[in-house]
Scaffold this motif. Structure first.
Motif: not given
Length: 653
Positions: A602-616
């Motif tokens: 989901c992070v890789i394919y999101c064209p808007q960089t809207a999906v992101y990893r939660v801070p560790k």
């Protein structure tokens, strides 16, 4: 005149006065037919659902959870090993991972979504690894120091009874287990041979429960004979009946019950497992098709018969005769008959194949029609005929071949029912005990029932029923309202518990709320864009992105199965455990249905960089990714590429 001519012309073309054709009353907007990214009202939400392995597990284990732990996706708390963490997750539902990993017929594997990719995940084999590792490491169960002061009588020390003692002790209740046999284990000990259930590991899993404390064991004690129901009602705050089914169902042929050398599989296996039957007759015929029948024929091949056999075979099989020293043995000729084709027998496939290798003759798609008796009324054979199944009933095939199988003893393994001597007040007329959906005995406050006494089924079914019954008893003892059970009644992963374990508990709502509540996605008092639907939804394979998964062969347990020439006297365990690396690799085959497994699609394919990893430092299982809704355009690509079905487009509906 003009109008009439015009009407005539139009009618010739099939026209009418209607301005619009059917369907033309709706706006014809080309934007409705194409993708318009900036006007979608749907954005991704993260939805926890139940995987079908867990949905198929009668004891409701969080299978996906402990597979995630073994594979390394879900990390244990600081200071705890992967093995211990997996053990503790597994035993939330089932305190016998070593046993169930060996003998459960694994409906979870039948339900596994991976069957639609290549082959199911070897859940049993990983569970055995968890259980055996726990025994080797000496892991103990935790129990609260403070007790409720309530006492529960548990009648029956089999899988249901001991699972209930375990769950009740975790809830703070003491119990006393009344067991009619010399040792605990029920059908795990007296119905399954030791080469399938190693007695040292069975003993270890039983002792681990007793070691929790405040669980009193009274073996060689039969309620209804040695102790009355009235005494239990006087001495205890609640009674749980887990008495099992110790009567075997006879064949539906004339004179089976009165023919001395026709016995039940229950009696046959109990005599073997007690050690009173050390050999059997030269010719054994068993009717069945399930795991119990396989145990009968496999035991018969192993113990064999005496070279000079000269006794009534039923005497040792029913406990009238106790075998002492054993002379020279030879193999018994053993035949199993079943109503079904070989690949439709209810026994586990590997058990069927093992029996064939061990020299058992299996006659499929035949039904017994009559006993062949001698002048003394003893069976010397069983007549069978080819059959077909009509619904749940066998019917002799028209013109079907009849066969007479010679026999010295005939064993029926077609079902079981309760032995309720001395407790007839509980008998529902079918030699079982009635129980409602919460496992209360109707009309008897303070009485509860679980396991085969309620409905004969799998060991894991009895364990699952005991878990629910324990929760009901807990509510009853605490005078709480009895809660309705959820639609998907399992032991679910709980994100709030996981956040607490990681020190990430949400803040207090009252302390952190603001006057302006129009935007709350940054507030810390809630878990945002997440919904737990696991108690209502089992995720099917059609909701997954199966194209993500490569074909990966199962990591199989090896077996040491004796041949027909080697089987006599072969009592070593057949199923070898997986090595740690193989257990981890097998767990990696889990597709994590209904839960994120951190693949990053989901992070890789999101064209808007809207999906992101939660801070560790804020992340944990189930909270690996989030969405910036200021950037999200609702394109739904993240949901399309999510392998596990964890992402759904929502929030606008």
């Amino acid at each position: 005149m003009a109008t009439a001519a015009h009407d005539s012309k139009l009618s010739g073309q099939g026209h009418t006065y209607r301005r619009f054709k059917d369907g033309d009353h709706e706006w014809d907007n080309m934007h409705d037919k194409i993708f318009v990214a900036d006007t979608s009202h749907k954005c991704p939400t993260y939805i926890h659902k139940t995987p079908p392995c867990q949905g198929s597990c009668p004891s409701g284990e969080d299978i996906r959870g402990w597979l995630q732990i073994v594979r390394g996706i879900e990390k244990p708390p600081v200071g705890m090993t992967m093995q211990e963490y997996a053990f503790r997750r597994s035993t939330n539902a089932n305190p016998f991972p070593s046993m169930m990993g060996r003998v459960c017929p694994a409906p979870c594997q039948t339900g596994c979504n991976r069957n639609d990719v290549d082959d199911f995940v070897g859940i049993n084999s990983v569970e055995q690894y968890i259980g055996d590792s726990a025994i080797a490491a000496g892991f103990k169960f935790e129990a609260p120091a403070e007790l409720s002061g309530k006492k529960v009588a548990i009648v029956g020390g089999g899988p249901a009874g001991m699972a209930a003692a375990y769950q009740l002790r975790r809830m703070g209740h003491a119990s006393t287990v009344f067991e009619q046999h010399p040792e605990l284990g029920g059908m795990m000990r007296y119905g399954i041979p030791g080469y399938r259930v190693p007695r040292d590991k069975l003993g270890a899993e039983m002792q681990r429960i007793i070691d929790m404390g405040d669980i009193t064991i009274k073996c060689n004690t039969t309620v209804g004979k040695d102790v009355t129901i009235e005494t239990l009602e006087s001495d205890f705050d609640a009674i749980l009946w887990t008495v099992g089914c110790w009567n075997g169902r006879g064949l539906f042929v004339d004179k089976f019950a009165e023919t001395p050398n026709c016995v039940s599989a229950v009696d046959f296996l109990e005599a073997y497992n007690k050690g009173t039957m050390k050999y059997t007759a030269p010719r054994v015929v068993c009717v069945g098709g399930g795991d119990t029948s396989i145990d009968v024929v496999s035991v018969s091949r192993r113990i064999g018969t005496l070279a000079n056999y000269a006794e009534n075979a039923e005497d040792s099989a029913t406990g009238k005769l106790v075998h002492g020293e054993v002379g020279e043995k030879t193999a018994s000729a053993v035949t199993l008959t079943t109503l079904f084709p070989l690949d439709q027998m209810t026994a586990a496939e590997h058990e069927v194949q093992d029996a064939l290798k061990e020299g058992v003759t299996i006659l499929t798609e035949v039904m017994p029609t009559a006993l062949v008796l001698d002048e003394n009324g003893r069976a010397i054979g069983l007549k069978v005929v080819e059959c077909v199944m009509k619904g749940n009933m066998p019917v002799a095939k028209e013109g079907g071949k009849e066969t007479i199988i010679e026999a010295d003893i005939i064993v029926s393994a077609i079902g079981q029912f309760g032995k309720l001597d001395g407790i007839e007040a509980l008998n529902n007329g079918r030699n079982q005990i009635n129980a409602d959906a919460l496992y209360q005995v109707p009309g008897k406050p303070g009485h509860f029932a679980a396991g085969d006494a309620v409905r004969p089924h799998l060991l894991t079914t009895a364990i699952g029923q005991a878990s629910i019954a324990s929760e009901t008893i807990n509510q009853y003892l605490r005078a709480e309202e009895l809660k309705k059970r959820p639609k998907v009644d399992k032991h679910h992963f709980d994100l709030m518990e996981k956040l607490h374990e990681a020190g990430l508990d949400p803040a207090s709502y009252e302390d952190s709320r603001s006057e302006d509540m129009r935007g709350t996605d940054g507030a810390k008092y809630a878990v945002h864009n997440y919904d737990d639907r696991s108690k209502n939804v089992i995720v099917p394979s059609k909701d997954l992105f199966l194209g993500h998964f490569n074909t990966v062969a199962r990591n199989l347990r090896t077996e040491d199965v004796p041949t027909a020439e080697e089987v006599l006297g072969h009592f070593a365990e057949r199923m070898n455990p997986l090595a740690e690396a193989d257990a981890i690799n097998e767990a990696k085959r889990c597709m994590s249905c209904g839960m994120c497994f951190e693949c990053d699609n989901c992070v890789i394919y999101c064209p808007q960089t809207a999906v992101y990893r939660v801070p560790k430092k804020q992340a944990t299982l189930g909270r690996y990714v989030a969405t910036d809704y200021a950037k999200c355009i609702g394109c739904h690509i993240c949901a399309d590429v999510c392998p596990t079905g964890y992402i759904e487009m929502g929030l606008g509906e």
